[in-house]
Design a protein around this motif. Structure first.
Motif, short mmCIF file in Angstrom:
data_model
loop_
_atom_site.label_atom_id
_atom_site.label_comp_id
_atom_site.label_asym_id
_atom_site.label_seq_id
_atom_site.Cartn_x
_atom_site.Cartn_y
_atom_site.Cartn_z
N LEU A 10 -0.53 -20.89 2.70
CA LEU A 10 -1.62 -19.90 2.75
C LEU A 10 -2.94 -20.53 3.18
N SER A 11 -2.89 -21.73 3.78
CA SER A 11 -4.09 -22.41 4.30
C SER A 11 -5.16 -22.59 3.23
N GLN A 12 -4.75 -23.10 2.08
CA GLN A 12 -5.65 -23.43 0.96
C GLN A 12 -6.40 -22.22 0.38
N ARG A 13 -5.88 -21.04 0.58
CA ARG A 13 -6.54 -19.86 0.02
C ARG A 13 -6.48 -19.83 -1.50
N LEU A 14 -5.39 -20.31 -2.07
CA LEU A 14 -5.25 -20.30 -3.53
C LEU A 14 -6.21 -21.27 -4.20
N LEU A 38 -14.27 -18.72 0.92
CA LEU A 38 -13.32 -17.79 0.31
C LEU A 38 -12.64 -17.02 1.43
N ASP A 39 -11.57 -17.61 1.97
CA ASP A 39 -10.90 -17.04 3.13
C ASP A 39 -10.03 -15.83 2.78
N SER A 40 -9.74 -15.68 1.49
CA SER A 40 -9.00 -14.49 1.05
C SER A 40 -9.98 -13.34 0.90
N SER A 41 -9.82 -12.30 1.72
CA SER A 41 -10.76 -11.17 1.69
C SER A 41 -10.81 -10.51 0.33
N TYR A 42 -9.65 -10.41 -0.32
CA TYR A 42 -9.60 -9.76 -1.64
C TYR A 42 -10.47 -10.52 -2.65
N ILE A 43 -10.30 -11.83 -2.72
CA ILE A 43 -11.06 -12.64 -3.67
C ILE A 43 -12.53 -12.67 -3.26
N SER A 44 -12.80 -12.73 -1.97
CA SER A 44 -14.18 -12.75 -1.47
C SER A 44 -14.92 -11.48 -1.89
N ILE A 45 -14.29 -10.33 -1.71
CA ILE A 45 -14.91 -9.05 -2.10
C ILE A 45 -15.12 -9.01 -3.61
N LEU A 46 -14.09 -9.41 -4.36
CA LEU A 46 -14.17 -9.35 -5.82
C LEU A 46 -15.29 -10.22 -6.37
N CYS A 79 -1.16 -6.37 -2.43
CA CYS A 79 -1.60 -7.68 -1.93
C CYS A 79 -2.76 -8.23 -2.76
N ALA A 80 -3.70 -7.35 -3.13
CA ALA A 80 -4.84 -7.78 -3.94
C ALA A 80 -4.38 -8.32 -5.29
N ALA A 81 -3.45 -7.59 -5.93
CA ALA A 81 -2.93 -8.01 -7.22
C ALA A 81 -2.16 -9.32 -7.08
N GLY A 82 -1.38 -9.45 -6.01
CA GLY A 82 -0.59 -10.66 -5.80
C GLY A 82 -1.44 -11.89 -5.63
N ILE A 83 -2.45 -11.82 -4.73
CA ILE A 83 -3.28 -13.00 -4.47
C ILE A 83 -4.16 -13.32 -5.67
N LEU A 84 -4.57 -12.29 -6.42
CA LEU A 84 -5.40 -12.52 -7.61
C LEU A 84 -4.60 -13.24 -8.69
N ILE A 85 -3.38 -12.79 -8.94
CA ILE A 85 -2.53 -13.40 -9.96
C ILE A 85 -2.18 -14.84 -9.57
N LEU A 86 -1.79 -15.04 -8.30
CA LEU A 86 -1.43 -16.38 -7.83
C LEU A 86 -2.61 -17.34 -7.92
N SER A 87 -3.80 -16.86 -7.58
CA SER A 87 -5.00 -17.70 -7.62
C SER A 87 -5.35 -18.08 -9.06
N MET A 88 -5.20 -17.15 -9.98
CA MET A 88 -5.51 -17.43 -11.38
C MET A 88 -4.50 -18.40 -11.99
N PHE A 130 -9.05 -22.65 -3.09
CA PHE A 130 -10.46 -22.27 -2.97
C PHE A 130 -10.78 -21.01 -3.77
N SER A 131 -9.82 -20.09 -3.86
CA SER A 131 -10.03 -18.90 -4.68
C SER A 131 -10.16 -19.28 -6.14
N LYS A 132 -9.29 -20.20 -6.60
CA LYS A 132 -9.36 -20.67 -7.98
C LYS A 132 -10.68 -21.37 -8.25
N LYS A 133 -11.13 -22.17 -7.30
CA LYS A 133 -12.41 -22.87 -7.45
C LYS A 133 -13.55 -21.86 -7.54
N GLY A 134 -13.49 -20.82 -6.71
CA GLY A 134 -14.54 -19.79 -6.76
C GLY A 134 -14.58 -19.08 -8.10
N MET A 135 -13.40 -18.80 -8.65
CA MET A 135 -13.34 -18.14 -9.96
C MET A 135 -13.91 -19.04 -11.06
#
Length: 222
Positions: A153-157, A194-202, A128-137, A159-164
């Motif tokens: 995904l409720s805008q998780r992608l 950062l509602d995605s826990s994986y991206i938030s932790i990273l 799941c971590a790899a999936g959401i990371l790749i999709l966000s990038m 906002f994750s991309k913006k955070g990166m």
């Protein structure tokens, strides 16, 4: 925890503490029942029930499953949101395992989970971590497919991309100011969460901590 949760729900319904309510046009009003946000309330109940089922294990009766399904239905009605579908899915999977054990026991056979499914569960965090990371990038506003997926995904992608893009990756983590919807019914003007826990932790705790957590999850899963 169950006692504290019941007291919190009761206090919110009696007006002793605030019961955050979110009106939705054409849909039922969502309530947090004394917790900071409706989705958080659903998560509290989910993990409490998972603990209960873990302790009960092979003693679980179908009436307990029925009661839990009823609880899930009530939460979906009063704290309804897209994320609750995920919670419902977690419930269904967790219920099927102890009943499978019971069925095999009646056939005088020892229950053994299929090796492929066991391996999948043990590595689920990493997958799941790899999936959401790749999709966000890979996310881009110019793609209708990514826009649809981001909506699901409720805008998780996005906002994750913006955070990166704004904060980037780091080894030991960094402070990232966030403003979400929790704790208030007023929608913030500068919403960023950062509602995605994986991206938030990273992004917040760094690459080393992120890898350590994935390894620990894998060990626990195995």
């Amino acid at each position: 925890i169950a006692t504290a949760l019941f007291v919190t729900i009761g206090a919110s319904l009696l007006g002793i503490i605030e019961n955050l309510s979110y009106a939705q046009p054409g849909r039922m009003t969502r309530m947090a029942f004394g917790i900071g946000y409706p989705t958080d309330f659903g998560a509290h109940v989910l993990f409490l029930l998972l603990c209960y089922f873990y302790l009960r294990r092979k003693k679980i009766q179908y009436v307990e499953l029925a009661i839990t399904v009823l609880i899930g239905g009530l939460i979906y009605i009063f704290a309804e949101q897209e994320q609750m579908r995920c919670v419902s899915g977690c419930w269904q999977v967790s219920f099927s395992i102890p009943k499978s054990e019971e069925t095999m026991q009646k056939k005088e056979k020892e229950y053994e989970m299929a090796s492929w499914f066991s391996g999948l569960l043990a590595s689920a965090g990493t997958i799941c971590a790899a999936g959401i990371l790749i999709l966000s990038m890979l996310y881009t506003k110019g793609s209708s497919i990514f826009l649809k997926l981001d909506s699901i995904l409720s805008q998780r992608l996005s906002f994750s991309k913006k955070g990166m893009e704004v904060y980037g990756f780091s080894i030991f983590g960094q402070y990232i100011p966030m403003q979400g919807n929790g704790g208030s019914t007023e929608t913030p003007l500068n919403y960023f969460f950062l509602d995605s826990s994986y991206i938030s932790i990273l992004l917040q705790y760094g690459l080393i901590m992120f890898v350590m957590i994935l390894i620990l999850w894998g060990i626990i899963g195995l």
